[in-house]
Design a protein around this motif. Sequence first.
Motif, PDB file in Angstrom:
ATOM      1  N   PHE A 100       0.758  -1.297   0.052  1.00 15.06           N
ATOM      2  CA  PHE A 100       0.132   0.162   0.133  1.00 15.06           C
ATOM      3  C   PHE A 100       0.753   1.223   0.039  1.00 15.06           C
ATOM      4  O   PHE A 100       0.568   2.324  -0.698  1.00 15.06           O
ATOM      5  N   LYS A 101       2.058   1.281   0.607  1.00 17.41           N
ATOM      6  CA  LYS A 101       2.808   2.405   0.711  1.00 17.41           C
ATOM      7  C   LYS A 101       3.729   2.489  -0.587  1.00 17.41           C
ATOM      8  O   LYS A 101       3.620   3.610  -1.219  1.00 17.41           O
ATOM      9  N   GLU A 102       4.280   1.610  -1.204  1.00 20.47           N
ATOM     10  CA  GLU A 102       4.948   1.442  -2.282  1.00 20.47           C
ATOM     11  C   GLU A 102       4.141   2.047  -3.593  1.00 20.47           C
ATOM     12  O   GLU A 102       4.478   2.456  -4.435  1.00 20.47           O
ATOM     13  N   CYS A 103       2.842   1.257  -3.667  1.00 15.83           N
ATOM     14  CA  CYS A 103       2.151   1.634  -4.548  1.00 15.83           C
ATOM     15  C   CYS A 103       1.132   2.929  -4.490  1.00 15.83           C
ATOM     16  O   CYS A 103       0.201   3.216  -5.238  1.00 15.83           O
ATOM     17  N   HIS A 104       1.126   3.466  -3.417  1.00 12.48           N
ATOM     18  CA  HIS A 104       0.178   4.789  -3.189  1.00 12.48           C
ATOM     19  C   HIS A 104      -1.099   4.012  -3.048  1.00 12.48           C
ATOM     20  O   HIS A 104      -2.097   4.578  -3.632  1.00 12.48           O
ATOM     21  N   GLY A 105      -1.442   3.007  -2.439  1.00  7.56           N
ATOM     22  CA  GLY A 105      -2.634   2.589  -2.358  1.00  7.56           C
ATOM     23  C   GLY A 105      -3.648   3.338  -1.277  1.00  7.56           C
ATOM     24  O   GLY A 105      -4.651   2.546  -1.028  1.00  7.56           O
ATOM     25  N   LEU A 106      -3.104   4.193  -0.758  1.00 10.61           N
ATOM     26  CA  LEU A 106      -3.988   4.979   0.288  1.00 10.61           C
ATOM     27  C   LEU A 106      -3.825   6.385  -0.038  1.00 10.61           C
ATOM     28  O   LEU A 106      -2.650   6.937  -0.478  1.00 10.61           O
ATOM     29  N   GLN A 107      -4.893   7.184   0.712  1.00  8.42           N
ATOM     30  CA  GLN A 107      -4.532   8.644   0.508  1.00  8.42           C
ATOM     31  C   GLN A 107      -5.115   9.199   2.001  1.00  8.42           C
ATOM     32  O   GLN A 107      -4.247   9.385   2.826  1.00  8.42           O
ATOM     33  N   CYS A 108      -6.366   9.177   2.409  1.00  9.73           N
ATOM     34  CA  CYS A 108      -6.792   9.696   3.715  1.00  9.73           C
ATOM     35  C   CYS A 108      -6.487   8.604   4.779  1.00  9.73           C
ATOM     36  O   CYS A 108      -6.487   8.924   5.906  1.00  9.73           O
ATOM     37  N   GLY A 109      -6.304   7.508   4.036  1.00  8.92           N
ATOM     38  CA  GLY A 109      -5.937   6.429   5.319  1.00  8.92           C
ATOM     39  C   GLY A 109      -7.095   5.776   6.193  1.00  8.92           C
ATOM     40  O   GLY A 109      -6.945   4.965   6.772  1.00  8.92           O
ATOM     41  N   PHE A 110      -8.524   6.198   5.883  1.00  9.32           N
ATOM     42  CA  PHE A 110      -9.506   5.688   6.918  1.00  9.32           C
ATOM     43  C   PHE A 110      -9.850   4.291   6.454  1.00  9.32           C
ATOM     44  O   PHE A 110     -10.070   3.623   7.260  1.00  9.32           O
ATOM     45  N   CYS A 111      -9.909   4.020   5.227  1.00  9.64           N
ATOM     46  CA  CYS A 111     -10.423   2.826   4.610  1.00  9.64           C
ATOM     47  C   CYS A 111      -9.271   1.697   4.958  1.00  9.64           C
ATOM     48  O   CYS A 111      -9.472   0.503   4.550  1.00  9.64           O
ATOM     49  N   THR A 112      -7.929   2.190   4.749  1.00 12.61           N
ATOM     50  CA  THR A 112      -6.856   1.404   4.578  1.00 12.61           C
ATOM     51  C   THR A 112      -6.843   0.079   5.569  1.00 12.61           C
ATOM     52  O   THR A 112      -6.326  -0.867   5.017  1.00 12.61           O
ATOM     53  N   PRO A 113      -6.943   0.445   6.899  1.00 16.76           N
ATOM     54  CA  PRO A 113      -6.967  -0.595   7.601  1.00 16.76           C
ATOM     55  C   PRO A 113      -7.769  -2.076   7.181  1.00 16.76           C
ATOM     56  O   PRO A 113      -7.541  -3.272   7.134  1.00 16.76           O
ATOM     57  N   GLY A 114      -9.244  -1.511   7.165  1.00 16.71           N
ATOM     58  CA  GLY A 114      -9.998  -2.630   6.650  1.00 16.71           C
ATOM     59  C   GLY A 114      -9.681  -3.236   5.280  1.00 16.71           C
ATOM     60  O   GLY A 114      -9.988  -4.247   5.074  1.00 16.71           O
ATOM     61  N   MET A 115      -9.185  -2.421   4.385  1.00 17.58           N
ATOM     62  CA  MET A 115      -8.817  -2.819   3.224  1.00 17.58           C
ATOM     63  C   MET A 115      -7.754  -3.609   3.050  1.00 17.58           C
ATOM     64  O   MET A 115      -7.839  -4.858   2.423  1.00 17.58           O
ATOM     65  N   ILE A 116      -6.758  -3.569   3.879  1.00 16.47           N
ATOM     66  CA  ILE A 116      -5.721  -4.378   4.222  1.00 16.47           C
ATOM     67  C   ILE A 116      -6.040  -5.571   4.634  1.00 16.47           C
ATOM     68  O   ILE A 116      -5.490  -6.607   4.030  1.00 16.47           O
ATOM     69  N   MET A 117      -7.003  -5.669   5.714  1.00 18.24           N
ATOM     70  CA  MET A 117      -7.157  -7.016   6.426  1.00 18.24           C
ATOM     71  C   MET A 117      -8.286  -7.801   5.398  1.00 18.24           C
ATOM     72  O   MET A 117      -8.176  -9.024   5.279  1.00 18.24           O
ATOM     73  N   THR A 118      -8.799  -7.203   4.378  1.00 19.87           N
ATOM     74  CA  THR A 118      -9.702  -7.730   3.444  1.00 19.87           C
ATOM     75  C   THR A 118      -8.622  -8.336   2.499  1.00 19.87           C
ATOM     76  O   THR A 118      -8.910  -9.667   2.050  1.00 19.87           O
ATOM     77  N   ALA A 119      -7.896  -7.673   1.894  1.00 20.09           N
ATOM     78  CA  ALA A 119      -6.981  -8.025   1.136  1.00 20.09           C
ATOM     79  C   ALA A 119      -5.996  -9.279   1.516  1.00 20.09           C
ATOM     80  O   ALA A 119      -5.692 -10.225   0.887  1.00 20.09           O
TER      81      ALA A 119
END
Lengths: 146, 160, 274, 794
Positions: free
Chosen positions: B92-111
């Motif tokens: 997510f960091k390398e590919c700029h897979g986040l901006q505001c970061g709010f959905c990120t934890p859930g997105m990462i756990m689903t992935a």
Amino acid sequence: MQLTGSHTLAAPIEKVWQMLMDTDILAKIVPGVSRLEKTGENQFEAISEIKLGPVSGKFSGGLTLSDIIAPSTFTLNVSQNSKIGNADASIKINLVAVDAQQTEISFDGDAKLSGLLARTGQRVLSGVANTLTKQFFSNFEEEIAS
Amino acid sequence: MEIKISVNVNGKDYVREVEPRTLLVHFLRDTLRLTGTHIGCDTSSCGACTIHVDGVAVKSCTMLAVQADGCTVTTIEGLAQGAELHPLQEGFKECHGLQCGFCTPGMIMTAADLLAKNPSPSESEIRHGLEGNFCRCTGYHNIVKAVQYAAEKMSNEVSA
Amino acid sequence: MIPHSFDYKRASSVEEAIEILQNGSYAKVLGGGHSLVPALKLRLNAPDTLVDVTRIESLKGIGIEDGTLVIGAANTHHEIATSADVQNTLSFLAKGASAIGDVQVRNKGTIGGSIAHADPSADWPALLLAADASIVIQGADGTKTVSAQDFFTGFFSTILEETDIITQIRIPIPPEGTKSTYQKFVQPASRFAIVGCAAVKEPSGATRVAFAGVSDYAFRDEAVESASSSGASAEEAASKAAEGVSIMSDHYASEDYRKHLAKVYARRALVEVS
Amino acid sequence: MSNKYIGKAVKRVEDKRFITGKGKYTDDMILPGQTYAYIIRSPYAHAKVNSIDISHALSAEGVVAVFTGDDIAQSGINGVPAGWQVNFKNGDIMKEPPHPLLVGTGSTVKHVGDAVAVVIAESKEIAADAAEMVEIDYEVFDAVVNPADAVKEGAPLVHEAAPNNIAFDWEIGNPKAEVDEAIANSHHVTSLEFVNQRMIPNPIEPRSAIGLYEPSTDRYTLYTSTQNPHLIRLLMCAFVLGIPEHKVRVVGPDVGGGFGSKIFHYTEEALVTWCSKQIERPVKWTSERSEAFITDAHGRDHVTHAEMGFDKEGNVTALRIKTFANLGAYLSTFAPAVPTYLHGTLLQGLYTTPKIHLDMTCAFTHTNAVDAYRGAGRPEATYLLERLMDLAAHEMGIDPVELRMKNFIPPFDGVNQPGYQTQVALQYDSGNYQEVLKRGVAMLGYEEFRKAQAEAAQSNKLLGVGFSTYVEACGIAPSAVVGALGARAGLYEVGQVRVQPTGKVSVYTGAHSHGQGHETTFAQVVADKLGIPLEDVEIHHGDTETVAFGMGTYGSRSLAVGGSAIVKSLEKIIEKGAKIAAHKLEANVDDLTFADGKYTVNGTDKSVAFGDIALTAYIPHNYPAGLEPGLDFSSFYDPANFTYPFGCHIAVVEVDKETGKVSLKRFIAVDDVGNVINPMIVDGQIHGGLAQGIGQALLEGAIFDENGQLINGSYMDYCMPRADDLPMFELDRTETPCPHNPLGVKGAGEAGCIGSTPAVVNAVLDALWSGGFGHVKDILMPTTPERVWRAMNS
């Protein structure tokens, strides 16, 4: 929410009319109504409980009859409030004698929903209307038969 | 009436009294103060609260804390191995897979659940696998890339 | 979103669950919780007691018994979607299960919970109708098995009594050469079916077609079935779909559009199984 | 200046905390002694509050306080104000009825979700339970939700003070008579009636606010999920609560997306602040999603009739527009500016249209307030122009690419050629519109596409391509200009650069990231300008206590305005540093060059590192006479003009002829956002904008029923793009520098959302045209399967 429907009941028009004007019977056939208390001329206080799938809510409010022309038409105004939203309906009811033993009852109205019910219930609202309609007529039939 | 539950969260055992109506997400955020798990909706739709319970991704807003009694829970805070980021976090960091970061934890756990079930998903499998998570910032483009990055890295780790 | 207060009881056996249900003033069975918990959060429902049945071992397990596929009521959509037994015998059930909600929902939601809830737009009711499944119900008076046809009785309605627990779903494994499919047109927000069409065609030509999302509750479309069973083309049989039933409508799909979709999806399903 | 970082895809420094779950959003905080607020909201769109009975709630265990509008009114609190003033055509001041924090007894609620009472309790469970015990009696009235209906005679009135529900009317462009004449004399007129539907911004983080009053110091702190902390403080202190600004600190911690909806000063911010004073404890309110749907400001919502005239050769002769814009029940902070200065001024588009007239009526309705949503006014302008352009091309039998090329303003760089003066007040800075379209068309493979489309036309899956080109006005903006336009604030930005004695650099910016990556982009600029490592720079934002002042982040302004303010301070740092260096090197300031982090005496190898200068500035033992110690500068940068990014978006869709379902197959975007500091972040901004713009075209839109109920007020019904609704995006860019700011940057935050919507709708209509369904005009957005199916079967 549109509420429309019609159904032919196996009873003479006068009997159907009398039943509709009888508070106790009205309370039995209007879906969900658990108590109806007269508060004035054609004015009632109603308590209802709706259990439909995921929703189970207690409602309370008023019920009035207006534009009464015996034995053919009246308007049923229902205003029911609950914590999950309120329902206000105005339904015009018409009776037509099909023959001496049969009466066609039809109704046409609109229910305004507010609050969470309006906001989150749209997906299944037409199902609710349909189900309430069916219940109304089947309750009526049972009552006629009893 | 409160009920005693014991839960292992991110490798640590907790015993707590909770009201039956306490949602698991509230238990994590308010009781354990693990605030990386977020709440974005009321209808189990957005996926921001996704965590793992006994190894699979679930929406912690749609589970009661009492249902997690005896379970092993992993949240975003427990995904990295010490200082070493999980390949998805890195992706997510390398590919700029986040901006505001709010959905990120859930997105990462689903992935993470997706990659556990399907280590080398196609683009469309990734997109399908993330259908339970909203991101309003990235248009998903770089999230897909981040998952691809992690899949690649994890397969290299396995083969190495 | 905070539910009203309630009591929580975890049952370790079906009998215990039934006992709790009998004693609670207003008790609800908690399965995967993916229909019930959102309703509780929105305070659309306020039971006094929840009876968690998800840890009852006897409610779990997918297997084949004497030509019948047996699925435990507490099995999750994901378990069913990925079960080799399901994939090898009735693949459309696996396909249908994998079209429910999203990954997280499938990881937690159960088949028993879904059919007890009987959402008109849920996938399982149509799938089970087309599969000619039976549902095993345990209640205060013992156990009974009813066909899916008899189980679903209306809008969010089933024959379940308030103290009943679904224990198993039993599905006859169709003869070799049977084809089946599930075709779903989803509402993009909820991922519920606007139209879901499940179709099973046996080598004899006998066809079962059931719809989700179209009417107040899932139903078998006998007109389509009989046309298809007696050799009508997919096109011709599908043209009879969803006639004579009340059709749902909402802001996303009106009544006539939904009816049109039912015919399109019936055809697509029938083409798949021909 | 070295270019070690600028122009490079530097990975974001803020990511570490977000990917490990350590971000700090407002709702993540629990302050000592904190209480929880539950706001009771009207279920009706228009009703009189007859009575409120709070007695049962107040006596419930764990309830700390219950307040109603009557309590607020008694303490003399005003409602929240609008931040812009737009006057009627005749010069009258716009109608600005008060927006109370809570609607009191005897007053009317004006939209579903209007706040009536607040319960404050020891826990959120208690607050929610007690809220059910508050009894409110309403008298319900008819409501109006459509702006064109609202201004009709006899429509239900939202505010007594605004007759016919008109907040103001407004016009811009050439004299109406000239435009009428030009339209009348046109060879061909393309006309279109359409609705730019109401959008719900839906950042995934719901809004949250914590008010903290400390009696010992008589100070307030407000933590709030905002794009705009200083402006919130200014508006709340000066216009709402009447408390002195120096006694108030506003902190915007990590913010989980905004897209405009977190710019505005909301009633809840003032409410929790006021409540915390009453009970002398912190008060937290966090919106639930279903609450957000009915309280966040929405976007768009125009009802428009537009006509575009052409001569025989296909040159645009005139543009005439009548629009009704919905402002909702109250004027939100930016609302008056959105349909006017951010919309009407963009109607030139990229075309040489000689005559333009917009007649705008802005109406109150019984709905949520409408305000800026990603693009704010500019997407509406672009949608209007680009739908007309594609439709006109189809109607006249001219290729849509050719028609655009024919009408584009010729390239101008703003240096060698002057800026382009539009008919609608603005002067564009620089542009090369031909180039972006050319590139986009090349990426598409236009000829091959048309062949594939012709083949597909025989099948059940139609193919369509849609073009859209846009120019926007970003980097808002010159204070004098916006002041003349009615802004009640300046729109400069503040940048402070504090060089620490060790040469490490702390930067304070008034811009406030809510996902844009300022901590990285700004640091790239600072590191390169000072020739120091990126790790030596830290960006601070979002706290009125640490940042001198600020105007926040919106309108794609952060880098163009906020970045420029930092650059100005850097210039001052370098200039002062040179004096110190000259002293140390015993040279003339004029003989020094600053590059790669050191001052060098020209033509020699004598140099001194920046770090040494910093140390000397703070330990000034050997120091230029008369020079103040320290190396710390603050600048207020007020831009000379807006910036004008532009681009070309192309959508390829497949339409299922049987179901009407549209699948987006390709999306090409060639954007020019001026110079690019971090291409990775710029691409990310474009991606996100595209998703929202595509969402408007295909999926999203608020639906109110005639009673003012939002009937798709949850994620079960409001359709936003999910991962499997979108393809990988195909991006390219050109870089035409902005001639008037020091970085040459233009802004990238909204571009994707501005160009994409008409591209997708045009593609859907192109597909229908290819399938023999004619020039469909009146399809509504979102182009849901049913709407597309009806367009094919009407």
